[in-house]
Design an enzyme around this catalytic site. Structure first.
Site, PDB file in Angstrom:
ATOM      1  N   SER A   1      -5.402  -1.041   0.356  1.00 25.97           N
ATOM      2  CA  SER A   1      -5.827  -2.396  -0.012  1.00 25.97           C
ATOM      3  C   SER A   1      -5.196  -3.441   0.898  1.00 25.97           C
ATOM      4  O   SER A   1      -5.844  -4.423   1.283  1.00 25.97           O
ATOM      5  CB  SER A   1      -5.466  -2.688  -1.476  1.00 25.97           C
ATOM      6  OG  SER A   1      -4.068  -2.862  -1.661  1.00 25.97           O
ATOM      7  N   LYS A   2      -3.943  -3.227   1.285  1.00 25.24           N
ATOM      8  CA  LYS A   2      -3.265  -4.207   2.127  1.00 25.24           C
ATOM      9  C   LYS A   2      -3.746  -4.138   3.579  1.00 25.24           C
ATOM     10  O   LYS A   2      -3.794  -5.160   4.263  1.00 25.24           O
ATOM     11  CB  LYS A   2      -1.754  -4.026   2.039  1.00 25.24           C
ATOM     12  CG  LYS A   2      -1.186  -4.324   0.644  1.00 25.24           C
ATOM     13  CD  LYS A   2      -1.583  -5.716   0.154  1.00 25.24           C
ATOM     14  CE  LYS A   2      -1.026  -6.039  -1.216  1.00 25.24           C
ATOM     15  NZ  LYS A   2      -1.438  -7.385  -1.682  1.00 25.24           N
TER      16      LYS A   2
ATOM     17  N   PRO B   1      -3.798   3.976  -3.173  1.00 29.64           N
ATOM     18  CA  PRO B   1      -4.654   2.863  -2.758  1.00 29.64           C
ATOM     19  C   PRO B   1      -3.926   1.591  -2.354  1.00 29.64           C
ATOM     20  O   PRO B   1      -4.545   0.705  -1.765  1.00 29.64           O
ATOM     21  CB  PRO B   1      -5.502   2.608  -4.008  1.00 29.64           C
ATOM     22  CG  PRO B   1      -4.644   3.058  -5.151  1.00 29.64           C
ATOM     23  CD  PRO B   1      -3.859   4.217  -4.639  1.00 29.64           C
ATOM     24  N   TYR B   2      -2.628   1.456  -2.661  1.00 31.62           N
ATOM     25  CA  TYR B   2      -1.962   0.179  -2.388  1.00 31.62           C
ATOM     26  C   TYR B   2      -1.985  -0.173  -0.903  1.00 31.62           C
ATOM     27  O   TYR B   2      -2.383  -1.270  -0.513  1.00 31.62           O
ATOM     28  CB  TYR B   2      -0.518   0.209  -2.900  1.00 31.62           C
ATOM     29  CG  TYR B   2       0.203  -1.107  -2.690  1.00 31.62           C
ATOM     30  CD1 TYR B   2      -0.029  -2.193  -3.526  1.00 31.62           C
ATOM     31  CD2 TYR B   2       1.094  -1.282  -1.624  1.00 31.62           C
ATOM     32  CE1 TYR B   2       0.609  -3.415  -3.320  1.00 31.62           C
ATOM     33  CE2 TYR B   2       1.732  -2.490  -1.417  1.00 31.62           C
ATOM     34  CZ  TYR B   2       1.489  -3.551  -2.263  1.00 31.62           C
ATOM     35  OH  TYR B   2       2.107  -4.764  -2.043  1.00 31.62           O
ATOM     36  N   THR B   3      -1.533   0.759  -0.063  1.00 32.55           N
ATOM     37  CA  THR B   3      -1.495   0.458   1.367  1.00 32.55           C
ATOM     38  C   THR B   3      -2.906   0.281   1.918  1.00 32.55           C
ATOM     39  O   THR B   3      -3.117  -0.556   2.810  1.00 32.55           O
ATOM     40  CB  THR B   3      -0.768   1.562   2.151  1.00 32.55           C
ATOM     41  OG1 THR B   3      -1.383   2.825   1.871  1.00 32.55           O
ATOM     42  CG2 THR B   3       0.694   1.638   1.751  1.00 32.55           C
TER      43      THR B   3
END
Length: 317
Positions: free
Chosen positions: A179-180, A175-177
């Site tokens: 979210s960005k 999910p990090y990318t």
């Protein structure tokens, strides 16, 4: 011909340097609200802006973060507890800020709070893993911004969103990318919407830096946690050799490529807040400027080939 192009490029950078020199006046009456000040970029930015004379409102998740900032900064700095996942707390902090800034309005909010875990390949994670991170990194950014946007419009101020170079290219799962990418989209739409009000919306896109997000021990612990809880079928797909090589990459490579000079990012944040004519986007770190951003502009087949050529082989093909 090439010398003319080099000369034009040089003239452009000289012109841009002079154009970006002027700074906004009256910093002592400009309030800046920063999220995620417990450590890393947010903590350093709060200290730096306080030393420059801004009226800083530094929000921390922990009491220790607040206490450390109060000890090391001037009485002009205000600390407050903030959990960006809680609508009630976000609204409570916004009400406090409204009372504090009065007729001046809020000069800027810096959406810095974020997490990088859980992080793993897409099929290593559950939908709850995605939701927990998006609640902080994306929904939290939107909630905090909307809570103080009327105060920023009043001051004709600024919104500074800390995204990532991985909001421009996705090189890993999880999910990090995502979210960005979402922060980038929110930033772009807000920038267009707020332009008629004289509000500037800026985006910071750091590469790899030495923070808790790139701490090899924390990342390795996260990988082991995900590995142990995933179904046996998924573990068999990847194989134990994949796990060993992944842990080696985290311990040997991530810290080596991470820049220890956090001021490269904080300097961009300060410029976004204090320059009369700030840039729309700031790419922080040589890896961002020279590798990740150029890679993001390449055709998909080229960027995929480069990333897959460096990928760890799986057991089941």
């Amino acid at each position: 011909m090439y010398l003319y192009l080099v000369g034009l490029l040089l003239l452009y950078y000289v012109y841009r340097w002079f154009r970006e020199l002027p700074r906004v006046p009256d910093k002592g009456n400009k309030y800046v609200y920063i999220t995620g000040c417990d450590s890393g970029f947010g903590n350093l930015l709060a200290r730096h802006l306080d030393s420059k004379g801004f009226r800083v409102i530094a929000s921390c998740f922990s009491e220790k973060g607040e206490e450390d900032l109060r000890k090391s900064c001037s009485p002009n700095l205000t600390t407050t507890h903030l959990d960006v996942r809680s609508q009630d707390i976000v609204a409570k902090v916004a009400a406090m800020i409204k009372d504090k800034v009065g007729e001046w309005g809020l000069w800027a909010v810096v959406n810095n709070a974020g997490v990088s875990l859980p992080a793993g390949l897409c099929d290593w994670l559950t939908i709850d893993d995605y939701k927990s991170l998006l609640d902080v990194n994306l929904n939290g950014v939107i909630a905090v911004t909307l809570s103080v946007l009327p105060l920023i419009k009043k001051a004709r101020g600024r919104v500074v969103n800390v995204a990532s170079v991985f909001g421009r290219i996705s090189v890993t799962g999880g999910p990090y990318t995502i979210s960005k990418y979402g922060v980038e989209a929110f930033n772009d739409s807000l920038r267009v919407n707020m332009a008629p009000f004289g509000v500037k919306v800026l985006c910071i896109e750091p590469g790899f830096f030495k923070t808790n997000m790139t701490d090899s021990a924390i990342l390795s612990k996260n990988v082991m946690y995900l590995w142990e809880k995933m179904p046996q079928e998924v573990r068999d797909d990847y194989g134990t050799e994949y796990l060993e090589k992944l842990l080696a990459v985290l311990t040997e490579k991530i810290e080596k490529i991470s820049d220890g000079d956090l001021m490269k990012v904080v300097g961009c944040m300060e410029h976004a807040l204090s320059a009369v004519r700030p840039r729309h986007r700031y790419s922080s770190g040589w890896d961002a400027k020279l590798f990740w951003l150029p890679l993001s502009y390449m055709p998909t087949c080229v960027s995929d080939y480069i990333m897959n050529s460096q990928a760890i082989p799986i057991a089941k093909k």
